[in-house]
Design a protein around this motif. Structure first.
Motif, PDB file in Angstrom:
ATOM      1  N   ALA A   1      56.250  39.345  38.367  1.00 56.31           N
ATOM      2  CA  ALA A   1      56.676  39.055  36.994  1.00 56.31           C
ATOM      3  C   ALA A   1      55.548  38.397  36.212  1.00 56.31           C
ATOM      4  CB  ALA A   1      57.912  38.159  37.009  1.00 56.31           C
ATOM      5  N   PHE A   2      54.843  37.453  36.824  1.00 55.53           N
ATOM      6  CA  PHE A   2      53.715  36.788  36.170  1.00 55.53           C
ATOM      7  C   PHE A   2      52.605  37.789  35.859  1.00 55.53           C
ATOM      8  CE2 PHE A   2      49.760  34.387  36.144  1.00 55.53           C
ATOM      9  CZ  PHE A   2      50.064  33.340  35.296  1.00 55.53           C
ATOM     10  N   THR A   3      52.330  38.695  36.794  1.00 50.93           N
ATOM     11  CA  THR A   3      51.279  39.698  36.594  1.00 50.93           C
ATOM     12  C   THR A   3      51.639  40.631  35.446  1.00 50.93           C
ATOM     13  OG1 THR A   3      50.773  39.598  38.945  1.00 50.93           O
ATOM     14  CG2 THR A   3      49.936  41.500  37.734  1.00 50.93           C
TER      15      THR A   3
ATOM     16  N   ALA B   1      39.390  44.384  30.519  1.00 50.74           N
ATOM     17  CA  ALA B   1      40.262  43.213  30.389  1.00 50.74           C
ATOM     18  C   ALA B   1      41.547  43.411  31.185  1.00 50.74           C
ATOM     19  CB  ALA B   1      40.584  42.958  28.919  1.00 50.74           C
ATOM     20  N   MET B   2      42.078  44.617  31.166  1.00 52.61           N
ATOM     21  CA  MET B   2      43.299  44.893  31.922  1.00 52.61           C
ATOM     22  C   MET B   2      43.041  44.770  33.426  1.00 52.61           C
ATOM     23  SD  MET B   2      45.746  45.587  29.748  1.00 52.61           S
ATOM     24  CE  MET B   2      46.964  46.740  30.276  1.00 52.61           C
ATOM     25  N   MET B   3      41.910  45.279  33.896  1.00 56.67           N
ATOM     26  CA  MET B   3      41.595  45.193  35.324  1.00 56.67           C
ATOM     27  C   MET B   3      41.374  43.749  35.749  1.00 56.67           C
ATOM     28  SD  MET B   3      39.381  48.443  36.620  1.00 56.67           S
ATOM     29  CE  MET B   3      37.932  48.022  35.723  1.00 56.67           C
ATOM     30  N   LEU B   4      40.626  42.993  34.946  1.00 56.77           N
ATOM     31  CA  LEU B   4      40.387  41.594  35.288  1.00 56.77           C
ATOM     32  C   LEU B   4      41.693  40.800  35.328  1.00 56.77           C
ATOM     33  CD1 LEU B   4      37.115  40.800  33.307  1.00 56.77           C
ATOM     34  CD2 LEU B   4      37.403  40.918  35.773  1.00 56.77           C
ATOM     35  N   THR B   5      42.567  41.074  34.376  1.00 57.87           N
ATOM     36  CA  THR B   5      43.862  40.392  34.364  1.00 57.87           C
ATOM     37  C   THR B   5      44.692  40.800  35.565  1.00 57.87           C
ATOM     38  OG1 THR B   5      43.809  40.339  31.963  1.00 57.87           O
ATOM     39  CG2 THR B   5      45.933  39.986  32.997  1.00 57.87           C
ATOM     40  N   GLY B   6      44.704  42.074  35.887  1.00 60.76           N
ATOM     41  CA  GLY B   6      45.465  42.553  37.035  1.00 60.76           C
ATOM     42  C   GLY B   6      44.973  41.987  38.353  1.00 60.76           C
ATOM     43  N   VAL B   7      43.664  41.734  38.451  1.00 61.04           N
ATOM     44  CA  VAL B   7      43.103  41.197  39.684  1.00 61.04           C
ATOM     45  C   VAL B   7      43.302  39.688  39.779  1.00 61.04           C
ATOM     46  CG1 VAL B   7      40.892  40.799  40.875  1.00 61.04           C
ATOM     47  CG2 VAL B   7      41.440  43.044  39.995  1.00 61.04           C
ATOM     48  N   THR B   8      43.169  38.996  38.656  1.00 60.79           N
ATOM     49  CA  THR B   8      43.234  37.527  38.702  1.00 60.79           C
ATOM     50  C   THR B   8      44.636  36.953  38.520  1.00 60.79           C
ATOM     51  OG1 THR B   8      42.708  37.403  36.343  1.00 60.79           O
ATOM     52  CG2 THR B   8      40.865  37.253  37.898  1.00 60.79           C
ATOM     53  N   ALA B   9      45.563  37.723  37.998  1.00 56.45           N
ATOM     54  CA  ALA B   9      46.912  37.188  37.748  1.00 56.45           C
ATOM     55  C   ALA B   9      47.675  36.833  39.024  1.00 56.45           C
ATOM     56  CB  ALA B   9      47.712  38.164  36.892  1.00 56.45           C
ATOM     57  N   PRO B  10      47.685  37.639  40.081  1.00 55.57           N
ATOM     58  CA  PRO B  10      48.432  37.239  41.285  1.00 55.57           C
ATOM     59  C   PRO B  10      47.933  35.941  41.934  1.00 55.57           C
ATOM     60  CG  PRO B  10      48.068  39.592  41.302  1.00 55.57           C
ATOM     61  CD  PRO B  10      47.262  39.039  40.174  1.00 55.57           C
ATOM     62  N   PRO B  11      46.610  35.761  42.119  1.00 58.01           N
ATOM     63  CA  PRO B  11      46.176  34.458  42.663  1.00 58.01           C
ATOM     64  C   PRO B  11      46.502  33.303  41.721  1.00 58.01           C
ATOM     65  CG  PRO B  11      44.394  36.057  42.833  1.00 58.01           C
ATOM     66  CD  PRO B  11      45.479  36.694  42.046  1.00 58.01           C
ATOM     67  N   ALA B  12      46.394  33.542  40.418  1.00 56.27           N
ATOM     68  CA  ALA B  12      46.729  32.492  39.458  1.00 56.27           C
ATOM     69  C   ALA B  12      48.209  32.138  39.543  1.00 56.27           C
ATOM     70  CB  ALA B  12      46.363  32.941  38.045  1.00 56.27           C
ATOM     71  N   ALA B  13      49.047  33.136  39.740  1.00 54.66           N
ATOM     72  CA  ALA B  13      50.482  32.877  39.865  1.00 54.66           C
ATOM     73  C   ALA B  13      50.778  32.013  41.087  1.00 54.66           C
ATOM     74  CB  ALA B  13      51.238  34.200  39.960  1.00 54.66           C
ATOM     75  N   ILE B  14      50.095  32.291  42.186  1.00 55.54           N
ATOM     76  CA  ILE B  14      50.317  31.497  43.401  1.00 55.54           C
ATOM     77  C   ILE B  14      49.811  30.072  43.202  1.00 55.54           C
ATOM     78  CG2 ILE B  14      49.627  31.260  45.821  1.00 55.54           C
ATOM     79  CD1 ILE B  14      49.913  34.306  46.014  1.00 55.54           C
ATOM     80  N   LEU B  15      48.646  29.926  42.523  1.00 53.53           N
ATOM     81  CA  LEU B  15      48.134  28.583  42.247  1.00 53.53           C
ATOM     82  C   LEU B  15      49.076  27.801  41.335  1.00 53.53           C
ATOM     83  CD1 LEU B  15      44.312  29.206  41.751  1.00 53.53           C
ATOM     84  CD2 LEU B  15      45.414  27.925  43.591  1.00 53.53           C
ATOM     85  N   ILE B  16      49.621  28.471  40.338  1.00 58.56           N
ATOM     86  CA  ILE B  16      50.571  27.811  39.432  1.00 58.56           C
ATOM     87  C   ILE B  16      51.816  27.388  40.203  1.00 58.56           C
ATOM     88  CG2 ILE B  16      52.144  28.227  37.497  1.00 58.56           C
ATOM     89  CD1 ILE B  16      49.881  29.868  36.212  1.00 58.56           C
ATOM     90  N   LYS B  17      52.265  28.245  41.081  1.00 58.84           N
ATOM     91  CA  LYS B  17      53.469  27.921  41.864  1.00 58.84           C
ATOM     92  C   LYS B  17      53.207  26.743  42.810  1.00 58.84           C
ATOM     93  CE  LYS B  17      57.281  29.853  44.171  1.00 58.84           C
ATOM     94  NZ  LYS B  17      57.954  30.908  44.751  1.00 58.84           N
TER      95      LYS B  17
END
Length: 171
Positions: free
Chosen positions: A149-151, A108-124
């Protein structure tokens, strides 16, 4: 230092294992006047807390019900040498059998670490067009600050969910 002691005890040098057990027992149980379960539990929690502080990266956990069961077996009475040695042996045996390494969900930590940066850019990016996000003015935050910060906040959220899930699962 612990590695050196464990390595020497594996080499067969007598007394190295009991030396560290004696020191731990004296610090947490020998010098304290344990009259009831509350005193015992406090000493045991201090031991576990200090142990987790010393061990780099690894953390250990134990069920509270197991501590209570162990206290019922704990020899009560005077602090004569025979009772102290029996208590020491019971404590060492109990720690070896019941204390387990606390494992996080690395997947779960790895999946979050991998998907959080692209998600942050999409949110922005969507914050420029979606009215609900537009009022937050996310577009004013630079990517260099927003994405890390989002990650980090996402990883903290996963960790909190894991901890609350394990504490609710325990009886």
């Amino acid at each position: 230092m612990g590695i050196a002691i464990s390595a020497l005890s594996k080499l067969g040098l007598p007394g190295m294992d009991s030396l560290s057990t004696d020191q731990v027992y004296k610090k947490y149980f020998g010098s304290k006047n344990i009259k009831n379960y509350k005193d015992f539990h406090r000493a045991f929690v201090d031991l576990c807390s200090d142990f987790n502080l010393v061990m780099p990266g690894k953390h250990f956990t134990i069920q509270a019900t197991e501590i209570e069961k162990f206290y019922e077996k704990w020899p009560k009475g005077t602090a004569d040498p025979a009772t102290e040695s029996k208590r020491k042996e019971l404590l060492a045996k109990f720690m070896k059998e019941q204390v387990e390494e606390y494992k996080t969900s690395s997947r779960a930590m790895m999946l979050t670490g991998v998907t959080a940066p692209p998600a942050a850019i999409l949110i922005k990016k969507s914050g420029e067009k979606v009215p609900q996000l537009k009022m937050l003015r996310i577009d004013l935050i630079p990517n260099v600050v927003f994405v890390p910060a989002f990650t980090v906040l996402s990883l903290i959220g996963v960790r909190i969910l894991k901890v609350t899930g394990t504490t609710r699962a325990t009886p």
